[in-house]
Design a protein around this motif. Structure first.
Motif, short mmCIF file in Angstrom:
data_model
loop_
_atom_site.label_atom_id
_atom_site.label_comp_id
_atom_site.label_asym_id
_atom_site.label_seq_id
_atom_site.Cartn_x
_atom_site.Cartn_y
_atom_site.Cartn_z
N ASP A 32 3.12 -7.15 9.93
CA ASP A 32 2.31 -6.53 8.56
C ASP A 32 1.32 -5.45 8.84
O ASP A 32 1.57 -4.13 8.38
N TYR A 35 3.28 -2.09 10.11
CA TYR A 35 4.03 -1.45 9.14
C TYR A 35 2.91 -0.75 8.37
O TYR A 35 3.33 0.46 7.92
N ASN A 36 1.76 -1.41 7.76
CA ASN A 36 0.80 -0.80 7.11
C ASN A 36 0.24 0.45 7.71
O ASN A 36 0.20 1.44 7.22
N TYR A 39 2.92 2.99 7.83
CA TYR A 39 3.05 3.96 6.46
C TYR A 39 2.18 4.83 6.33
O TYR A 39 2.24 5.88 5.90
N ARG A 40 0.85 4.50 6.56
CA ARG A 40 -0.45 5.37 6.24
C ARG A 40 -0.52 6.66 7.02
O ARG A 40 -0.60 7.61 6.70
N LEU A 130 -7.22 0.36 -8.62
CA LEU A 130 -6.74 1.76 -8.79
C LEU A 130 -5.37 2.01 -9.32
O LEU A 130 -4.24 1.05 -8.98
N MET A 135 -3.99 6.32 -6.63
CA MET A 135 -3.45 6.19 -5.23
C MET A 135 -2.66 7.10 -4.71
O MET A 135 -2.83 7.45 -3.56
N MET A 138 -4.96 9.76 -3.47
CA MET A 138 -5.85 9.43 -1.93
C MET A 138 -4.58 9.32 -0.89
O MET A 138 -4.90 9.63 0.01
N ILE A 158 -9.03 2.39 7.07
CA ILE A 158 -8.13 1.50 6.66
C ILE A 158 -7.75 0.25 7.28
O ILE A 158 -7.73 -0.94 6.97
N LEU B 53 -8.06 0.25 -1.16
CA LEU B 53 -6.52 0.52 -1.38
C LEU B 53 -5.59 -0.45 -0.89
O LEU B 53 -5.90 -1.15 0.35
N PRO B 54 -4.73 -1.26 -1.84
CA PRO B 54 -3.92 -2.29 -1.32
C PRO B 54 -3.11 -2.03 -0.11
O PRO B 54 -2.53 -0.76 -0.25
N PRO B 55 -2.88 -2.91 0.84
CA PRO B 55 -1.97 -2.49 1.90
C PRO B 55 -0.49 -2.42 1.41
O PRO B 55 -0.23 -2.88 0.47
N LYS B 56 0.11 -1.55 2.01
CA LYS B 56 1.53 -1.50 2.05
C LYS B 56 2.25 -2.71 2.46
O LYS B 56 2.22 -2.82 3.50
#
Lengths: 203, 82
Positions: A32, A35-36, A39-40, A130, A135, A138, A158, B53-56
Motif C-alpha cells: 500500500d 502504491y501511494n 501514485y504521488r 479537502l 486535492m 494540490m 507525504i 491529503l488522504p493516501p491513494k
C-alpha cells in the motif's frame, strides 16, 4: 513462540533459504505504501500500477543481495523511488525546468522584499476535509515540480520519512535533502496561494 | 539574520530542526516582520494540508494483478535456481 510475528529480516532470510511462499507476506507489509508513493510520483493509476509491479519484480530479483545494512523499508523505498524516477524520465513528461521552478520559488521572496503585502491565507477556513478541487490543485502542483524536488517532497512530507532516511533513499546529503525540501514547499505554497486565498475572499 | 537568511531557514524552523538560539532569533524577527510571518504561516499551512491529503488507495484489481505477478516471478526465481 511460534506466534511471534517475524521481522522483515527474518522473513528475507527464510525466503533466501528457499521459502519463496513468504514473499507474499513480506510484500503485503509494504504494497500500500509503495502504491501511494508510486501514485504521488507518477500521477496516474496506470503508471502507478506499472511502477508498483516493476518495483516488486526488482525487489524479488535482488533480494538475495539484500545485505541488511540499511533497513528493508529504506532499501525498498530506494528501488521504488528509482523505478518511478526512471519511468518519469523515459516519458519525458512536461514538468517545469529548474530555472522556471526556482524563479517561482524566489518570487515570493522578491515580493516580500519589495514591500508588497503578501496574502495570509493560513487562517482562512479551509474545509477540514479537502474537496476534490483542492486535492486536484494540490496534486497538480506536485506533478509540475522537477522530478528530484518531487521525490524529496513526496518521501519527506507525504510518506513522512526522516531527513536521514530520504538522504539514504535518494543518495543525497542531508543538507541537499533539506534545501530541496524547502524549495519544494515554497513552490507548493506559491502554487496553492491563489486557490486558498480566493476561498477566504468568498467567505 | 536578514529576511533572505530567515527565508532559507523557514522549513527547518517549521520542522523544529534548529538550535534554540537560532529559533529565538527567527522568532524575534517574525515578531516585527509581517511578510516573513505571513510566509512562515502559509508555508506551515501548506505542509499541514499535504499531510492531511488522504493516501491513494490501491484498487482491488491492482492488488490482484500484483500478487499474480509476484507469484509468477517468485516461481520463476525458484525454478531458475539463480
Amino acid at each position: 513462540m511460534g506466534k511471534t510475528v517475524p521481522t522483515d529480516n527474518q522473513l528475507i532470510e527464510r525466503i533466501n533459504a528457499g521459502e519463496t511462499g513468504l514473499l507474499e507476506e513480506l510484500i503485503s507489509r509494504y504494497e500500500d505504501r509503495v502504491y501511494n508513493l508510486a501514485y504521488r510520483m507518477v500521477g496516474s493509476r496506470e503508471d502507478a500500477e506499472d511502477v508498483l509491479q516493476d518495483t516488486f519484480i526488482n525487489v524479488i530479483r535482488a533480494l538475495d543481495r539484500f545485505q541488511g545494512r540499511s533497513s528493508f523499508s529504506t532499501w525498498l523505498y530506494r528501488i521504488a523511488a528509482n523505478t518511478a524516477l526512471t519511468r518519469l524520465r523515459k516519458q519525458g513528461r512536461k514538468v517545469k525546468g529548474e530555472d522556471e521552478f526556482l524563479d517561482n520559488v524566489y518570487a515570493v521572496q522578491q515580493a516580500a522584499r519589495s514591500g508588497e503585502k503578501l496574502s495570509d491565507w493560513s487562517n482562512n477556513p479551509v474545509r477540514e476535509l479537502l474537496d476534490d478541487e483542492a486535492m486536484q490543485i494540490m496534486n497538480q502542483a506536485i506533478e509540475e515540480m522537477p522530478e528530484i524536488y518531487r521525490a524529496v517532497f513526496v518521501l519527506r512530507d507525504i510518506e513522512e520519512l526522516s531527513t536521514a532516511e530520504v538522504a539514504d533513499v535518494l543518495d543525497l546529503s542531508k543538507a541537499a535533502v533539506k534545501s530541496r525540501l524547502h524549495r519544494a514547499r515554497v513552490y507548493l505554497r506559491n502554487e496553492l496561494s491563489g486557490y486558498f486565498s480566493e476561498e477566504g475572499v468568498a467567505q | 539574520m536578514n529576511c533572505r537568511e530567515i527565508f532559507e531557514a523557514l522549513s527547518e524552523f517549521i520542522d523544529e530542526d534548529l538550535s534554540t538560539s537560532t529559533c529565538n532569533e527567527i522568532q524575534r524577527h517574525l515578531d516585527h516582520c509581517q511578510n516573513c510571518r505571513i510566509v512562515v504561516n502559509t508555508l506551515r499551512k501548506t505542509v499541514t494540508l499535504y499531510h492531511s491529503l488522504p493516501p491513494k488507495v490501491m484498487p482491488g484489481e491492482v492488488r490482484t494483478r500484483l500478487h499474480r505477478v509476484i507469484s509468477i516471478e517468485s516461481s520463476r526465481d525458484h525454478d531458475g535456481g539463480s
